[in-house]
Design an enzyme around this catalytic site. Structure first.
Site, mmCIF file in Angstrom:
data_model
loop_
_atom_site.group_PDB
_atom_site.id
_atom_site.type_symbol
_atom_site.label_atom_id
_atom_site.label_comp_id
_atom_site.label_asym_id
_atom_site.label_seq_id
_atom_site.Cartn_x
_atom_site.Cartn_y
_atom_site.Cartn_z
ATOM 1 N N ASP A 18 38.864 31.900 45.337
ATOM 2 C CA ASP A 18 39.060 32.620 45.679
ATOM 3 C C ASP A 18 37.543 33.476 45.559
ATOM 4 O O ASP A 18 38.331 33.612 44.215
ATOM 5 C CB ASP A 18 40.906 33.008 46.158
ATOM 6 N N HIS A 20 37.404 36.765 47.467
ATOM 7 C CA HIS A 20 37.623 38.144 47.636
ATOM 8 C C HIS A 20 37.972 38.599 46.278
ATOM 9 O O HIS A 20 39.170 39.027 45.921
ATOM 10 C CB HIS A 20 38.280 37.904 48.850
#
Lengths: 151, 487, 487, 151
Positions: A18, A20
């Site tokens: 991920d 983010h």
């Protein structure tokens, strides 16, 4: 181990593949402002990176973020690794923890069962998580503020 | 460490030969035969030509599905029903990670099912001939849009396949996209891509290159975005690129967005050598969208209105389904038409906004300061300079996941909704400019009766998806008492 | 012929007594008891209070279905899901024609079926008590919106029923709506309505009145609309109305719309007596909409953006389903939220548009010239003046179906998209103003390489539904080659 | 009856309770510009008003507009009334002639059967209708232009 007025160290990171970054950047700022010593591992952090950072920084909490829907797979086994390393730290997980529209209570139960002390959704304010952290580490607000002034 | 020098023909050839074996389709690439294919294309499919001769902003969506026929159908729909002037082909994530084996599996799985098992079109796996089928099947020029740090093989295959525009760059496809790619390596990889584009260009087949302007898409101060565009533009121009489209992502403040696009165009023409034709692209809001199509249409419309005033050469449109991820083709086409309606209704209006010149002057001063710092950090060499500047934090991008950037700069909106810098960290801006930012944020703090803090940053990051521009305290509900679906 | 004088209490009483027998619900009306009901309402349902104290534009949709429960559900949906600040109740066409018998049949048929057999809420047939159920069931103030030339009984019933705002006026609900109602009679009828509102107002229950600004909704030059607003405002003020919301319909040119709203507010405050509180309402585009929801959203968004800049006190919103007639409640709520998003994102921005002052000055000069002509035509009496001015064509409304107006004035857009006058007929504007209009239209004719003619008028009438602002020759296709769904 | 260079008179109106005025306003302008003498009866015009206007103005054509979907009911019997008045005029009808999405060819057939010489949809340009009128009245373009110059 931790003196009453020494900053408490927390490990922060986005697990798995991920990328983010916005959420943890803001959480890092909020934790620092609240007087914590923050080790931000950034995005795409592997389980062993969380473990070794917790060990080497003598951390009191590991805060795991996941926003791309694969948290369950990415977190599977993390608590075993922490146990193996002889670490008894507080663990939180937060973000978009399941793909699709599944019920949050169900998701919460799943992650509690995996060993996380607290489970948050993506709408949680940093303040709320910090409040919980203070409670779980038995810090009074005054002490936390004191820490901030000293730190 | 790379320097900003043109790769020799030998180097280009040697690297290309090495890459050929990374995936079998690399062996299909034949430069001479590719030139012949490009020469067979009508003027309406020549990307640079169509873009550079347009007399009003051209519209382009994002779109990519795994299988060839579905990709053709999707693009034809966006062309016919959306009125797209320029078409995209968005590449899947495995290809972006150079995981061609996994992309092959995903492509095979997609072919056998109704589901798309990849989030884009794996162009390397499809190979040269399938790319050409795509190009032949459509009426408009098509660009490769991706997010690949090492896009060398992708460029070889897609350019041989007839694409005439290629998005990305060594900074804009590294800093916002990945964690561990070091900047020196991505610069070397993109020098190859740019040199390849240059080689086509020298043979009369102009390949348009488009550095990715929005960067992290989250409240990026205009001067930072523009400095990155100029650096990538210079690196590309050195390798022989002659058609450059510099990008900028909407921040939502009309005056600042128009000023930034004007500054981008002006500085692009000034910093890049005369042989380069500079165009600009405006990305509709790249941050979080409201989870409500009605409000999302409002965000898109503000983008269209901004484009009508600023008149960039190209607009990358969004859809009202942005919140939920990949839009349906209908929603994608609707985003194009909503944007078009705003442009068509406003573009002939004489809209003269006060305060543009001042904002533009500020953006230009900041950008020049950052560019000076970059040149200085590289002893005059822009490649070395940008690596060193990111390393020291003299250049930085807010919310950058990459280890190659400090990611220590933090933006916040001022009382007028313009993006200012709250935390400069080591960003190379002079004190008088820092004071301007601090003063503007001070006005906001006063309006809101709170101190300047990371809390403003956090509130601003969520503001547009919550239905506002500025993240005011207690701003979750409309002052007029209206219910917001976005909360 | 009526003069602009206040009806006596006796006259008011006598007319009210006569009207009571037009339909049985008229007999339920008891003024004293109605005052008591209004006094029982919380501040949040007091229309004038809510509107006049708002610090940003309030949003209001249009909505009306025949049955009470369905009307309550519809309005509650628009309040909760659309975030409407002010609610409407749109009246059916039979009631507008005073055909209460037919409305009763339609209402009965609607009750027995899933279909709505009326195009609005027949408030007279529902009567006082059902109106109060509606008012009690909702949280926001509710306005009666209709289009009734003789709205006397409707006003008696709905005001007794707890509505605190009443749309319309003797010119704005005659000239654009009907063919054969003579102006003298409608003025007399509206003097009764306004006197009734005045009677409530004098008892401390302020009834807001809203002349219908868009008139024929088709390229109405701002000065004509504003003159009608001032005349209706003066007539209402004479009868004791103290809360007046003057209206204006979007023409789609940002500068002209902002200038017109400013002129409307300024002249309203200047022409109407000091005791009157003047507010303004901006109607999103009332002309033909594109038959494509995506493009329609663009039209609505431009309305929202205009409202954010002009900051009227109220905005009447449209829906993306405008083309197909009455929208679903979901589309109606979406139109509210799209408008809200534009306002919320733009209202705090400092947007200073060049050219507003000049355009506003022109609109004001034109309006003053028309007002002077009206006073002159009535020897100082505005009621007689407006009748005579319409009769002579000194005042006129383009595309007016009414026999009471010449309907000989024709508008066309200039090269910037502002509405100018192509055919003045007998409109009382001085020559120097006519020359300005002619010169602006001359610029357009030159741009388009054609003569000024009715053809421009026809092209402009269709332009927005065709996806443009200005009806250029061959303008059906976008210059950029994009396909338009609107053709 | 009609001299070669005299303006030809046409009657124009919106039939029934329909109040759509924009279309006929523009058509009126277009017909005047093309040299016709236009009697515009405006909106909400009854059948007998068309008939008596055609008679008293010695008109050569009656142009009926309807945009609110009730054209069939509103036009029923118009041609009988014209016959009863001894008028043999050209009749056109145009607009949104049927409610909903019915097939235009079908609509066209219906109105032709009712006696209309030509049937147009709402998208028809004024120029197109004028072209047809010239053809049906056997006017050459030159003559029409001549008329305009003279008139």
């Amino acid at each position: 181990m931790t003196g009453k007025y020494m900053p408490r160290t927390v490990i922060l990171g986005v697990i798995g593949s991920d990328a983010h970054v916005v959420g943890i950047t803001i959480l890092e700022q909020a934790l620092s402002a609240a007087g914590f010593e923050v080790i931000n591992l950034g995005v795409q952090t592997a389980q062993d990176e969380f473990v070794s950072a917790a060990k080497s920084h003598d951390a009191e909490a590991v805060l795991v973020s996941s926003l791309y829907g694969h948290a369950r797979q990415d977190c599977e086994g993390l608590h075993d690794e922490l146990d193996d390393a002889g670490l008894d730290v507080l663990t939180y997980v937060g973000g978009n923890l399941a793909v699709g529209q599944s019920d949050f209570e169900e998701t919460q139960a799943t992650f509690r069962q995996m060993g996380f002390d607290r489970v948050f959704d993506a709408e949680t304010d940093p303040e709320e998580a910090i409040e919980m952290l203070r409670e779980d580490l038995q810090l009074t607000t005054t002490e936390a503020e004191q820490i901030r002034v000293d730190g | 460490m790379p320097t900003d020098e043109r790769l020799s023909d030998d180097q280009l050839q040697r690297i290309a030969n090495d890459l050929r074996d990374n995936w079998h389709t690399g062996r299909e690439v034949d430069f001479e035969e590719a030139i012949a294919f490009h020469e067979s294309l009508p003027a309406s499919k020549q990307f640079a030509q169509v873009l550079e001769s347009a007399d009003q902003p051209l519209l382009q969506p994002r779109a990519g599905v795994p299988c060839l026929e579905e990709q053709i159908d999707l693009l034809r729909y966006l062309q016919d029903e959306g009125g797209a002037d320029l078409l995209p082909t968005t590449i899947d994530s495995y290809t972006r990670d150079n995981e061609y084996e996994k992309a092959e599996e995903g492509l095979a799985a997609s072919r056998g099912s109704d589901e798309n098992e990849l989030n884009g079109f794996p162009a390397v796996n499809h190979g040269v001939e399938d790319c050409r089928r795509l190009i032949r099947a459509l009426d408009a020029p098509v660009e490769v849009r991706h997010g690949t740090p090492d896009a060398r093989l992708l460029a070889m295959v897609t350019l041989a396949g007839g694409f005439q525009s290629f998005e990305g760059g060594p900074i804009s496809y590294n800093i916002p996209y990945t964690k561990r790619h070091d900047l020196a390596t991505t610069i070397e990889h993109w020098q190859f891509v740019d040199r390849l584009c240059g080689a086509y260009t020298e043979r009369g087949v102009t390949i348009n290159r488009e550095p990715f302007g929005p960067l992290t898409g989250t409240l990026v101060p205009p001067s930072i975005a523009i400095a990155v565009m100029l650096v990538e533009g210079e690196l590309a121009a050195t390798q022989g690129v002659r058609s450059l489209t510099l990008g900028y992502g909407q921040v939502g403040n009309l005056v600042q967005d128009v000023a930034a696009l004007r500054a981008l165009r002006k500085l692009g023409n000034e910093y890049l050598r005369d042989e380069v034709t500079v165009t600009t692209v405006f990305h509709e809001w790249m941050g979080g969208f409201p989870p409500d199509e009605a409000r999302a249409n409002g965000v898109i419309s503000l983008g269209g209105a901004t484009a009508a005033v600023a008149q960039p050469d190209k607009v990358i449109t969004k859809s009202a389904q942005e919140f939920q991820g990949v839009p349906t083709k209908e929603a994608n086409a609707a985003g194009l038409r909503t944007t078009r309606q705003l442009i068509d209704m406003m573009i002939e209006q004489d809209i003269d906004l006060g305060g543009i010149d001042e904002e533009q002057a500020l953006i230009e001063r900041e950008t020049r300061a950052l560019m000076d710092a970059i040149y200085e950090a590289g002893d005059g060499d822009v490649a070395q300079g940008v690596i060193n500047a990111f390393d020291s934090g003299a250049l930085d991008v807010p919310f950058a996941p990459s280890d190659a950037a400090k990611g220590a700069v933090l933006p916040a909106r001022d009382d007028d909704g313009r993006v200012r810098i709250f935390e400069f960290a080591d960003l190379a801006l002079p004190d008088d400019i820092k004071e301007i930012h601090a003063a503007r944020l001070g006005e906001r703090a006063e309006t809101e009766g709170r101190d300047q803090s990371f809390r403003m940053v956090a509130d601003d990051v969520d503001a547009i998806s919550d239905g506002k521009l500025i993240g005011r305290p207690g701003g979750d509900n409309s002052p007029a008492g209206g219910a917001s679906d976005a909360d």
